[in-house]
Design a protein around this motif. Structure first.
Motif, PDB file in Angstrom:
ATOM      1  N   UNK A 241      10.823  -3.275  20.008  1.00 19.17           N
ATOM      2  CA  UNK A 241      10.458  -4.293  19.019  1.00 19.17           C
ATOM      3  C   UNK A 241       9.032  -3.996  18.577  1.00 19.17           C
ATOM      4  N   UNK A 242       8.748  -4.282  17.309  1.00 20.85           N
ATOM      5  CA  UNK A 242       7.412  -3.990  16.796  1.00 20.85           C
ATOM      6  C   UNK A 242       7.050  -4.953  15.678  1.00 20.85           C
ATOM      7  N   UNK A 243       5.762  -4.951  15.356  1.00 24.08           N
ATOM      8  CA  UNK A 243       5.226  -5.731  14.237  1.00 24.08           C
ATOM      9  C   UNK A 243       4.157  -4.895  13.553  1.00 24.08           C
ATOM     10  N   UNK A 244       4.076  -5.019  12.241  1.00 23.78           N
ATOM     11  CA  UNK A 244       3.012  -4.373  11.465  1.00 23.78           C
ATOM     12  C   UNK A 244       2.401  -5.399  10.528  1.00 23.78           C
ATOM     13  N   UNK A 245       1.088  -5.478  10.543  1.00 21.32           N
ATOM     14  CA  UNK A 245       0.372  -6.318   9.591  1.00 21.32           C
ATOM     15  C   UNK A 245       0.051  -5.423   8.390  1.00 21.32           C
ATOM     16  N   UNK A 246       0.592  -5.787   7.236  1.00 18.92           N
ATOM     17  CA  UNK A 246       0.468  -4.998   6.012  1.00 18.92           C
ATOM     18  C   UNK A 246      -0.463  -5.711   5.038  1.00 18.92           C
ATOM     19  N   UNK A 247      -1.382  -4.955   4.459  1.00 19.70           N
ATOM     20  CA  UNK A 247      -2.371  -5.516   3.543  1.00 19.70           C
ATOM     21  C   UNK A 247      -2.245  -4.810   2.194  1.00 19.70           C
ATOM     22  N   UNK A 248      -1.881  -5.539   1.130  1.00 18.73           N
ATOM     23  CA  UNK A 248      -1.894  -4.926  -0.198  1.00 18.73           C
ATOM     24  C   UNK A 248      -3.297  -4.393  -0.491  1.00 18.73           C
ATOM     25  N   UNK A 249      -3.364  -3.202  -1.067  1.00 20.50           N
ATOM     26  CA  UNK A 249      -4.654  -2.518  -1.198  1.00 20.50           C
ATOM     27  C   UNK A 249      -4.781  -1.904  -2.573  1.00 20.50           C
ATOM     28  N   UNK A 250      -5.930  -2.102  -3.192  1.00 21.53           N
ATOM     29  CA  UNK A 250      -6.249  -1.503  -4.487  1.00 21.53           C
ATOM     30  C   UNK A 250      -6.892  -0.146  -4.202  1.00 21.53           C
ATOM     31  N   UNK A 251      -6.136   0.927  -4.400  1.00 17.13           N
ATOM     32  CA  UNK A 251      -6.636   2.257  -4.069  1.00 17.13           C
ATOM     33  C   UNK A 251      -7.818   2.664  -4.948  1.00 17.13           C
ATOM     34  N   UNK A 252      -7.821   2.280  -6.211  1.00 25.52           N
ATOM     35  CA  UNK A 252      -8.912   2.652  -7.107  1.00 25.52           C
ATOM     36  C   UNK A 252     -10.218   1.978  -6.696  1.00 25.52           C
ATOM     37  N   UNK A 253     -10.150   0.699  -6.358  1.00 23.35           N
ATOM     38  CA  UNK A 253     -11.350  -0.051  -5.962  1.00 23.35           C
ATOM     39  C   UNK A 253     -11.666   0.101  -4.476  1.00 23.35           C
ATOM     40  N   UNK A 254     -10.706   0.655  -3.704  1.00 22.01           N
ATOM     41  CA  UNK A 254     -10.862   0.836  -2.261  1.00 22.01           C
ATOM     42  C   UNK A 254     -11.167  -0.477  -1.542  1.00 22.01           C
ATOM     43  N   UNK A 255     -10.304  -1.481  -1.848  1.00 22.73           N
ATOM     44  CA  UNK A 255     -10.461  -2.775  -1.181  1.00 22.73           C
ATOM     45  C   UNK A 255      -9.124  -3.511  -1.138  1.00 22.73           C
ATOM     46  N   UNK A 256      -8.991  -4.442  -0.218  1.00 21.70           N
ATOM     47  CA  UNK A 256      -7.766  -5.251  -0.171  1.00 21.70           C
ATOM     48  C   UNK A 256      -7.636  -6.082  -1.440  1.00 21.70           C
ATOM     49  N   UNK A 257      -6.407  -6.467  -1.735  1.00 20.59           N
ATOM     50  CA  UNK A 257      -6.165  -7.309  -2.903  1.00 20.59           C
ATOM     51  C   UNK A 257      -5.189  -8.415  -2.515  1.00 20.59           C
ATOM     52  N   UNK A 258      -5.041  -9.390  -3.372  1.00 22.37           N
ATOM     53  CA  UNK A 258      -4.076 -10.475  -3.176  1.00 22.37           C
ATOM     54  C   UNK A 258      -2.671  -9.994  -3.522  1.00 22.37           C
ATOM     55  N   UNK A 259      -1.685 -10.599  -2.895  1.00 24.47           N
ATOM     56  CA  UNK A 259      -0.298 -10.291  -3.231  1.00 24.47           C
ATOM     57  C   UNK A 259       0.024 -10.869  -4.596  1.00 24.47           C
ATOM     58  N   UNK A 260       0.895 -10.188  -5.316  1.00 26.10           N
ATOM     59  CA  UNK A 260       1.331 -10.703  -6.615  1.00 26.10           C
ATOM     60  C   UNK A 260       2.498 -11.665  -6.400  1.00 26.10           C
ATOM     61  N   UNK A 261       2.788 -12.447  -7.410  1.00 27.05           N
ATOM     62  CA  UNK A 261       3.936 -13.361  -7.342  1.00 27.05           C
ATOM     63  C   UNK A 261       5.232 -12.566  -7.185  1.00 27.05           C
TER      64      UNK A 261
END
Length: 133
Positions: free
Chosen positions: A102-122
């Motif tokens: 069993x496993x879990x992964x915390x996934x973070x949407x990421x803006x590759x151009x700005x090199x920072x996390x971003x908010x999830x879209x609708x």
């Protein structure tokens, strides 16, 4: 809640010296399943933004039994949690019908151009919600 099911082929290179799937290879198998969900299934849903950048901020794995070399293992996945700037994918890996990990992964949407996390879209939230409790 629906589960996303992925059949992962085992490769000879997945084995360790003891003839079992190496513990580090479990991460690769989980990654293959996650990519199938976020790229292939999402694209069929009309969503491509997850392909533009998602990083993993945490993995947790519980090894319940060894997995011997065979044709394939089945991975079932669901979304355990959805937040504005991250989501958690949970997995179960089955070998011969028995839960082996069993496993879990915390996934973070990421803006590759700005090199920072971003908010999830609708659209991303809408795609993931059927897999959430």
């Amino acid at each position: 809640m629906a589960r996303f099911v992925y059949e992962a082929a085992l490769r000879w290179s997945d084995m360790d010296v003891y003839g079992h799937v190496n513990n580090a290879r479990f991460l690769t198998l989980y990654e293959e399943a996650r990519v199938a969900l976020m790229f292939t299934a999402a694209r069929k849903h009309g969503l491509t933004t997850l392909e533009e950048g998602v990083v993993i901020s945490r993995h947790e794995i519980d090894y319940l039994r060894p997995v011997d070399y065979g044709d394939a293992v089945r991975i079932e996945m669901w979304v355990e949690e959805i937040r504005p700037s991250r989501f958690v994918i949970a997995y179960e890996l089955f070998d011969d019908g028995l839960v082996a990990s069993r496993a879990r992964s915390v996934c973070v949407p990421f803006d590759l151009a700005a090199q920072r996390p971003r908010r999830m879209t609708a659209g991303e939230r809408e795609f993931l919600e059927p897999y959430a409790p």
